[in-house]
Design an enzyme around this catalytic site. Sequence first.
Site, PDB file in Angstrom:
ATOM      1  N   LYS A  78      -8.062  -0.730 -11.558  1.00  0.00           N
ATOM      2  CA  LYS A  78      -7.163   0.126 -10.776  1.00  0.00           C
ATOM      3  C   LYS A  78      -6.898   1.427 -11.522  1.00  0.00           C
ATOM      4  O   LYS A  78      -6.640   1.422 -12.728  1.00  0.00           O
ATOM      5  CB  LYS A  78      -5.862  -0.621 -10.508  1.00  0.00           C
ATOM      6  N   SER A 153      -0.297  -1.090  -3.330  1.00  0.00           N
ATOM      7  CA  SER A 153      -1.013   0.053  -3.837  1.00  0.00           C
ATOM      8  C   SER A 153      -2.406  -0.275  -4.388  1.00  0.00           C
ATOM      9  O   SER A 153      -3.171   0.637  -4.731  1.00  0.00           O
ATOM     10  CB  SER A 153      -0.196   0.718  -4.952  1.00  0.00           C
ATOM     11  N   SER A 177       2.192  -5.055  -4.340  1.00  0.00           N
ATOM     12  CA  SER A 177       0.954  -4.271  -4.378  1.00  0.00           C
ATOM     13  C   SER A 177      -0.298  -5.052  -4.713  1.00  0.00           C
ATOM     14  O   SER A 177      -1.400  -4.501  -4.647  1.00  0.00           O
ATOM     15  CB  SER A 177       1.104  -3.115  -5.373  1.00  0.00           C
TER      16      SER A 177
END
Length: 469
Positions: A78, A153, A177
Site C-alpha cells: 500500500k 482506503s 480500510s
Amino acid sequence: MSPLGVRDLAAAVRSGEVSAVEVAEEALARGEQLGTALGVFVETTPDLALRQAAETDRRLRTEPDRVGPLAGVPCPVKTLSRVAGVATHGGSGALDPVVPDVDDGVVTLLREAGTTMTGTTSAPELGLPCYTEPEGLPPAATPWDPDRSAGGSSGGAAAAVAAGLAPVASASDGGGSIRIPAACCGLVGLKPTRGLVSAGPWGQPGPGLVSQGALTRDVADTALLLDVLAHPWPGDAPVGRPGSFLAALQRPPGRLRVGVLTEPLIAADAPVHPGALRAVARTAASLEALGHSVEPLTRPFGPEAWLPFRALWAVGALSAPVPADREHLLRPLTRWLRGLGREVAGLEYAEAVRATQVLTQQVGTAWQHVDVVLTPTLAQPPWRHGEVRDDDDPAADFLAQTAVTPWSSVWNITGAPSISLPLHTEVVDGVRLPFGVLLGGRAGRDAELLALAAQLEQADPPEPLPFLR
C-alpha cells in the site's frame, strides 16, 4: 500461476515447480495488462521485484533454510507504507513525493518472509475516505464490476488480489480500510487486535485506531500472513501471540455464542440493502448448523457516542505535514477534515480519547454475554465511482461514507479483532456483486476468530472471483 493462493504458490516455488523470477514476470505482466483499468498501482517496481525474486531463487539453491514462508509470493505494498527507494506522496497531490531510505516494519517482515514487491497500490488522499479515487489516477475498481468501487482506503490492494495480480497485498485499517475493500472485492480482510501487528520500528500507533494487515483470498492465507506480521518490535506494548495462527485453524473453536446485529451503529437511519441482510441471515444459519448459538443483539450506544471518533479522525488528517501554501491542493474532504481538526482544542482531544474508552467499556458491558458479533460489512453493495464522493459538500461526503460503513469503525475504537468474509453474492442491476459479512471477536482472541471464519468458509465456500474462474 496467478490463480494460486499464497500457500500453494510458495509451495510451488519451494519445490522448484516454478521459479520466483517466473512468478514475478507473470505478476508484472498481469499488472501491466489489468492494473490501469482497475486502478491498482501508483507505481510498479519491476526492477525491485525481479531483483528480490532472483535473490529468492539463489537462496533456494544455496541456503534453503534461510528462505521465508512466503518464498516468491508477489505482494504489492500500500502506498501509505514506506518502501526503501520507492517514492510515495501519501495519495495526495499536495505533497511532494518522498523516497524513504528504510522499509517500514510491515514491509521489512514481508521482505524477510520472501515476498516479491511488485509495486505500490493506490490509496485515497492520506487514506481518509472509504473510496479510492486519487487525484490524477484511475479509481480503484472491484473486478466484479469495474464501474464500481474497490472500497478504501486499501482499494488498490484489494483490486490487485481480486484480479489475480497477486495472491496477497499489504493493507491498513483505521476505520474499516481492510475490511471495506475486502467486502467490495470478495476477499478476506482481518483487522487484528490492536498492537498485534505493530507499526514499528519507524511508525507510532497514535490513538491506536490503525492496524496493519493484509488482504487475501482465503482465511488460511490470512492466518499465515498474521503469523508473519505479528512480530513485536523493541518498545512495543506486550500483546499475546498464541503460537501459530495458521495452526490454530486446525483446532475447532468450540461452541461459541454469536450475537447478530443488523441495525446500523454509527448512522442510525442508514438504509441497509436487502442483500446485506440476506448475507447475515445466511451466515447465521451456517453458524447454527455448525452448532454455535445465535441470538439477536441491540445497539450498545447511540450514534452520538461515536462522534469523538470523528474528532480523532479530523486531528489525524490535520497532522499530515502539508505546507500552508499547498493546502489548497488538497481534496475538499481532506481540507474539511483538517478544518474540523483545527477546531479541536487540547482538552477536547483528551475528552475524545476518554470518550472512546468509555464507548469501549459500553460495548464490552453490553455484549459481554457473546463471544462474537455478526453484522454486514457494508450497508450497500459496492457503489459506483463518484456515488459516495461529494467534492461540493464534503460534510455530506463524510455522512455518505458513514451511511455505507456503519459498523466497521467500532472495532477500531475498541481495538478488538474483526474480519470480513466473502460468503454471499447477489445480482444487483444485472451484475453479480459480493456482500461481505463482518465477524468481530474479543480483544486478543484473533486465533478463535480465524478458526470460526475457517469453519464458515469450509461450510459455505465463497463463489470464485470473476477473474480467476
